[in-house]
Design a protein around this motif. Structure first.
Motif, PDB file in Angstrom:
ATOM      1  N   MET A 131      -4.270   0.613   9.422  1.00 46.51           N
ATOM      2  CA  MET A 131      -5.788   0.970   8.217  1.00 46.51           C
ATOM      3  C   MET A 131      -6.539   0.923   8.016  1.00 46.51           C
ATOM      4  O   MET A 131      -6.835  -0.179   8.279  1.00 46.51           O
ATOM      5  CB  MET A 131      -4.391   1.319   7.078  1.00 46.51           C
ATOM      6  CG  MET A 131      -3.072   1.780   6.967  1.00 46.51           C
ATOM      7  SD  MET A 131      -2.325   1.392   5.771  1.00 46.51           S
ATOM      8  CE  MET A 131      -1.379  -0.252   5.527  1.00 46.51           C
ATOM      9  N   GLU A 178      -0.832  -2.480  11.061  1.00 43.82           N
ATOM     10  CA  GLU A 178      -1.661  -1.842  10.250  1.00 43.82           C
ATOM     11  C   GLU A 178      -2.834  -3.125   9.941  1.00 43.82           C
ATOM     12  O   GLU A 178      -3.397  -2.646   9.718  1.00 43.82           O
ATOM     13  CB  GLU A 178      -0.854  -2.945   8.676  1.00 43.82           C
ATOM     14  CG  GLU A 178       0.867  -2.041   8.952  1.00 43.82           C
ATOM     15  CD  GLU A 178       0.678  -0.643   9.434  1.00 43.82           C
ATOM     16  OE1 GLU A 178       0.475   0.767   9.017  1.00 43.82           O
ATOM     17  OE2 GLU A 178       2.330  -0.198   9.594  1.00 43.82           O
ATOM     18  N   ARG A 182       2.665   1.207  13.751  1.00 42.60           N
ATOM     19  CA  ARG A 182       1.562  -0.035  13.416  1.00 42.60           C
ATOM     20  C   ARG A 182       0.912  -1.185  13.612  1.00 42.60           C
ATOM     21  O   ARG A 182       1.909  -2.139  12.496  1.00 42.60           O
ATOM     22  CB  ARG A 182       0.681   0.944  12.530  1.00 42.60           C
ATOM     23  CG  ARG A 182       0.412   2.321  12.614  1.00 42.60           C
ATOM     24  CD  ARG A 182      -0.451   3.156  11.843  1.00 42.60           C
ATOM     25  NE  ARG A 182      -0.533   4.283  12.066  1.00 42.60           N
ATOM     26  CZ  ARG A 182      -1.629   4.928  10.935  1.00 42.60           C
ATOM     27  NH1 ARG A 182      -1.796   4.638  10.377  1.00 42.60           N
ATOM     28  NH2 ARG A 182      -2.153   6.596  11.744  1.00 42.60           N
ATOM     29  N   TYR A 216       0.734  -1.082  -0.072  1.00 41.17           N
ATOM     30  CA  TYR A 216      -0.376   0.400  -0.326  1.00 41.17           C
ATOM     31  C   TYR A 216       0.696   1.055   0.010  1.00 41.17           C
ATOM     32  O   TYR A 216       0.026   2.286  -0.222  1.00 41.17           O
ATOM     33  CB  TYR A 216      -0.942   0.225   1.974  1.00 41.17           C
ATOM     34  CG  TYR A 216      -0.600   0.034   2.336  1.00 41.17           C
ATOM     35  CD1 TYR A 216       0.393   0.191   3.301  1.00 41.17           C
ATOM     36  CD2 TYR A 216      -0.421  -1.696   2.866  1.00 41.17           C
ATOM     37  CE1 TYR A 216       1.077   0.405   4.212  1.00 41.17           C
ATOM     38  CE2 TYR A 216       0.661  -2.020   3.709  1.00 41.17           C
ATOM     39  CZ  TYR A 216       1.228  -1.150   4.888  1.00 41.17           C
ATOM     40  OH  TYR A 216       1.904  -1.512   5.788  1.00 41.17           O
ATOM     41  N   CYS A 217       1.815   0.843   0.267  1.00 44.91           N
ATOM     42  CA  CYS A 217       3.322   2.247   0.899  1.00 44.91           C
ATOM     43  C   CYS A 217       3.129   2.713  -0.812  1.00 44.91           C
ATOM     44  O   CYS A 217       4.855   2.143  -0.813  1.00 44.91           O
ATOM     45  CB  CYS A 217       3.430   2.301   1.626  1.00 44.91           C
ATOM     46  SG  CYS A 217       4.769   3.314   2.393  1.00 44.91           S
ATOM     47  N   LEU A 249       3.513   8.500   0.710  1.00 46.99           N
ATOM     48  CA  LEU A 249       2.928   7.207   1.036  1.00 46.99           C
ATOM     49  C   LEU A 249       1.467   7.287   0.596  1.00 46.99           C
ATOM     50  O   LEU A 249       1.755   6.529  -0.194  1.00 46.99           O
ATOM     51  CB  LEU A 249       2.443   7.140   3.252  1.00 46.99           C
ATOM     52  CG  LEU A 249       3.641   7.357   3.811  1.00 46.99           C
ATOM     53  CD1 LEU A 249       2.941   7.509   5.149  1.00 46.99           C
ATOM     54  CD2 LEU A 249       5.096   6.193   4.022  1.00 46.99           C
ATOM     55  N   TYR A 250       0.884   7.825   0.275  1.00 51.15           N
ATOM     56  CA  TYR A 250       0.003   8.468  -0.258  1.00 51.15           C
ATOM     57  C   TYR A 250      -0.339  10.015  -1.074  1.00 51.15           C
ATOM     58  O   TYR A 250       0.423  10.499  -0.335  1.00 51.15           O
ATOM     59  CB  TYR A 250      -1.402   8.109   0.591  1.00 51.15           C
ATOM     60  CG  TYR A 250      -1.352   8.870   1.763  1.00 51.15           C
ATOM     61  CD1 TYR A 250      -1.752   9.910   1.842  1.00 51.15           C
ATOM     62  CD2 TYR A 250      -1.042   7.553   3.400  1.00 51.15           C
ATOM     63  CE1 TYR A 250      -1.948  10.613   3.333  1.00 51.15           C
ATOM     64  CE2 TYR A 250      -1.080   8.631   3.774  1.00 51.15           C
ATOM     65  CZ  TYR A 250      -1.258   9.892   4.430  1.00 51.15           C
ATOM     66  OH  TYR A 250      -1.730  10.134   5.471  1.00 51.15           O
ATOM     67  N   GLN A 262      10.312   9.844  12.632  1.00 49.01           N
ATOM     68  CA  GLN A 262      10.140   9.047  11.801  1.00 49.01           C
ATOM     69  C   GLN A 262      11.072   8.814  10.441  1.00 49.01           C
ATOM     70  O   GLN A 262      10.997   9.518   9.806  1.00 49.01           O
ATOM     71  CB  GLN A 262       8.614   8.800  10.690  1.00 49.01           C
ATOM     72  CG  GLN A 262       7.206   7.851  10.603  1.00 49.01           C
ATOM     73  CD  GLN A 262       6.391   8.695  10.055  1.00 49.01           C
ATOM     74  OE1 GLN A 262       5.999   8.672   8.744  1.00 49.01           O
ATOM     75  NE2 GLN A 262       5.290   8.134  11.052  1.00 49.01           N
ATOM     76  N   PRO A 310      -7.603   5.820   6.988  1.00 44.10           N
ATOM     77  CA  PRO A 310      -8.087   5.413   6.126  1.00 44.10           C
ATOM     78  C   PRO A 310      -7.140   4.889   5.414  1.00 44.10           C
ATOM     79  O   PRO A 310      -6.304   5.817   5.019  1.00 44.10           O
ATOM     80  CB  PRO A 310      -8.647   6.170   5.358  1.00 44.10           C
ATOM     81  CG  PRO A 310      -8.677   7.712   5.717  1.00 44.10           C
ATOM     82  CD  PRO A 310      -8.090   7.475   7.589  1.00 44.10           C
ATOM     83  N   PHE A 311      -6.874   3.395   4.121  1.00 45.08           N
ATOM     84  CA  PHE A 311      -6.357   3.394   3.530  1.00 45.08           C
ATOM     85  C   PHE A 311      -6.518   4.761   2.428  1.00 45.08           C
ATOM     86  O   PHE A 311      -7.285   4.370   2.129  1.00 45.08           O
ATOM     87  CB  PHE A 311      -6.258   1.791   2.584  1.00 45.08           C
ATOM     88  CG  PHE A 311      -5.837   2.070   1.750  1.00 45.08           C
ATOM     89  CD1 PHE A 311      -4.516   1.946   1.923  1.00 45.08           C
ATOM     90  CD2 PHE A 311      -7.173   1.632   1.131  1.00 45.08           C
ATOM     91  CE1 PHE A 311      -4.187   1.138  -0.131  1.00 45.08           C
ATOM     92  CE2 PHE A 311      -6.262   1.171  -0.694  1.00 45.08           C
ATOM     93  CZ  PHE A 311      -5.271   1.247  -0.887  1.00 45.08           C
ATOM     94  N   ILE A 312      -5.400   4.439   1.735  1.00 47.96           N
ATOM     95  CA  ILE A 312      -5.676   5.883   0.351  1.00 47.96           C
ATOM     96  C   ILE A 312      -4.622   5.151  -0.561  1.00 47.96           C
ATOM     97  O   ILE A 312      -3.482   4.923  -0.693  1.00 47.96           O
ATOM     98  CB  ILE A 312      -4.846   7.151   0.917  1.00 47.96           C
ATOM     99  CG1 ILE A 312      -5.811   7.755   2.465  1.00 47.96           C
ATOM    100  CG2 ILE A 312      -4.831   8.138   0.063  1.00 47.96           C
ATOM    101  CD1 ILE A 312      -5.266   9.185   2.849  1.00 47.96           C
TER     102      ILE A 312
HETATM  103  N1  5AD Z   1      -3.123   4.621   3.105  1.00 47.71           N
HETATM  104  C1  5AD Z   1      -3.022   5.323   3.931  1.00 47.71           C
HETATM  105  N2  5AD Z   1      -1.657   5.387   5.212  1.00 47.71           N
HETATM  106  C2  5AD Z   1      -0.778   4.668   4.981  1.00 47.71           C
HETATM  107  N3  5AD Z   1       0.455   4.453   5.254  1.00 47.71           N
HETATM  108  C3  5AD Z   1       1.196   4.109   4.515  1.00 47.71           C
HETATM  109  N4  5AD Z   1       1.138   4.022   3.254  1.00 47.71           N
HETATM  110  C4  5AD Z   1      -0.685   4.597   3.344  1.00 47.71           C
HETATM  111  C5  5AD Z   1      -1.575   4.130   2.234  1.00 47.71           C
HETATM  112  N5  5AD Z   1      -1.726   4.596   1.206  1.00 47.71           N
HETATM  113  C6  5AD Z   1       0.510   4.543   7.142  1.00 47.71           C
HETATM  114  C7  5AD Z   1       0.898   3.086   7.707  1.00 47.71           C
HETATM  115  C8  5AD Z   1       2.156   3.793   8.405  1.00 47.71           C
HETATM  116  C9  5AD Z   1       1.732   5.130   8.169  1.00 47.71           C
HETATM  117  C10 5AD Z   1       2.861   5.459   8.568  1.00 47.71           C
HETATM  118  O1  5AD Z   1       1.514   5.378   7.470  1.00 47.71           O
HETATM  119  O2  5AD Z   1      -0.450   2.417   8.517  1.00 47.71           O
HETATM  120  O3  5AD Z   1       1.927   2.690   9.693  1.00 47.71           O
END
Ligand code: 5AD
Length: 329
Positions: free
Chosen positions: A182, A144, A142, A52-53, A288-289, A90, A212-214
């Motif tokens: 997430m 996750e 996290r 996801y990252c 990250l997103y 971080q 939220p996951f993005i």
């Molecule tokens: N969407 C949302 N959160 C994210 N993280 C990493 N990628 C994404 C994403 N695509 C979050 C993870 C990580 C934190 C630093 O950022 O939970 O632990």
């Protein structure tokens, strides 16, 4: 609260009553106070391949950077000058910053009388101990997701059990411990989010950061939809109701999906904001997103805006170190 009750909060037609309750509980236990943490994203090099990252090792389109030790300490000095009491360091999992380098940085920042939170991933217990001995106070890692199958799919070459072990090691070493998830990951069920929230209680964390996951077009999950802001907000409220005295940040991902997202989270159980003080010229590379919101250059104006927002919901900014009440007990 049991799992069914948490699932009810996550799925009921309107969660307004739970947001209100979570807000009341936060105010009762933690006061009308918001804690600020200065976030420095000091390296976006990462050896991990989290699906996801955006800064995962396989993404060739990220401009990688590392701040020098001097620049990290300089950022911490700046944070202290403008009134922060906690600094969050971080990075991706970047072996360049070995234990010796990290400990030197920690020791220099400790001289500034700041609380230090580390968020630098999975390390050995000896490394965690060295950070602690050098003066690090808190650690964010996290989980996750606690769904082991999903965890495996999202994290190639990673071991769920090792991540758990890291959390237990950090706890044992006496860190003030944060974890999180997430919300809205592909194939993540409501049940599994309820399990995650119960897991935080079980491992007795002092802080829970969730957002939220993005979906990020630079990653393998590019074709999956974003998680929902609302489900993340419900998860925050449920977390607060289950753990009245921990710290819960209104995370950047919450702000990213909704303009007022931070303020709403602070009225639904959250009590921490982590403004980004990473130097402006490289900040965009900690991607990250997409559209990651950060308080822009933290000048007097944007700090004042943040103060106004916090005052507008009946809170004031904490003037102490903001240690979680849960940890103090
Ligand atoms: N969407 C949302 N959160 C994210 N993280 C990493 N990628 C994404 C994403 N695509 C979050 C993870 C990580 C934190 C630093 O950022 O939970 O632990």
């Amino acid at each position: 609260m049991n799992k069914d009750e948490i699932a009810e909060i996550l799925t009921c037609e309107s969660a307004d009553i739970y947001y209100k309750k979570a807000d009341a509980i936060r105010r009762e236990y933690c006061g009308n106070i918001v804690h600020l943490r200065a976030l420095i994203e000091f390296s976006n090099f990462c050896k991990k391949q989290c699906l996801y990252c955006g800064i995962n090792a396989k993404n060739k389109n990220v401009k990688r950077y590392r701040l020098s030790e001097q620049d990290i300490v300089k950022s911490a000095k700046y944070a202290q000058k403008i009134g922060f009491k906690t600094i969050v360091l971080q990075s991706g999992e970047d072996d360049y910053f070995d234990v010796k380098k990290m400990c030197t940085i920690i020791e220099k920042i400790k001289e500034l009388n700041l609380v230090i939170t580390l968020s630098i991933g999975e390390k050995t217990k000896d490394e965690y101990r060295a950070y602690k001995d050098s003066g690090a106070d808190r650690y964010l890692l996290r989980i996750e997701t606690t769904d082991e199958n999903l965890y495996k799919k999202l994290h190639p070459n990673s071991d769920f059990k090792n991540r758990l072990k890291c959390l237990y090691n950090l706890k044992e070493l006496g860190f003030e411990l944060g974890s999180g998830i997430m919300v809205g990951l592909p194939q993540q069920s409501i049940e599994s989010i309820a399990d995650d929230i119960l897991f935080f209680k079980k491992i007795d964390v002092d802080m829970v950061g969730l957002g939220p996951f993005i979906s990020n077009s630079e990653t393998e999950l590019k074709n999956f939809p974003n998680g929902s802001y609302e489900l993340a907000l419900r998860s925050i409220a449920a977390t607060r109701l289950l753990m009245p005295d921990i710290n819960v940040p209104a995370t950047t991902a919450m702000e990213t999906l909704l303009k007022e997202g931070r303020k709403i989270a602070l009225q639904s159980g959250a009590n921490v904001v982590m403004p980004n003080i990473t130097p402006q010229n490289i900040r965009g590379n900690y991607s990250l997103y997409p559209n990651k919101q950060s308080v822009n250059a933290l000048d007097d104006d944007s700090l004042n805006l943040l103060r106004e927002e916090i005052a507008s919901i009946g809170d004031s900014i904490s003037d102490d170190f903001g240690t979680s009440l849960h940890f103090k007990k």
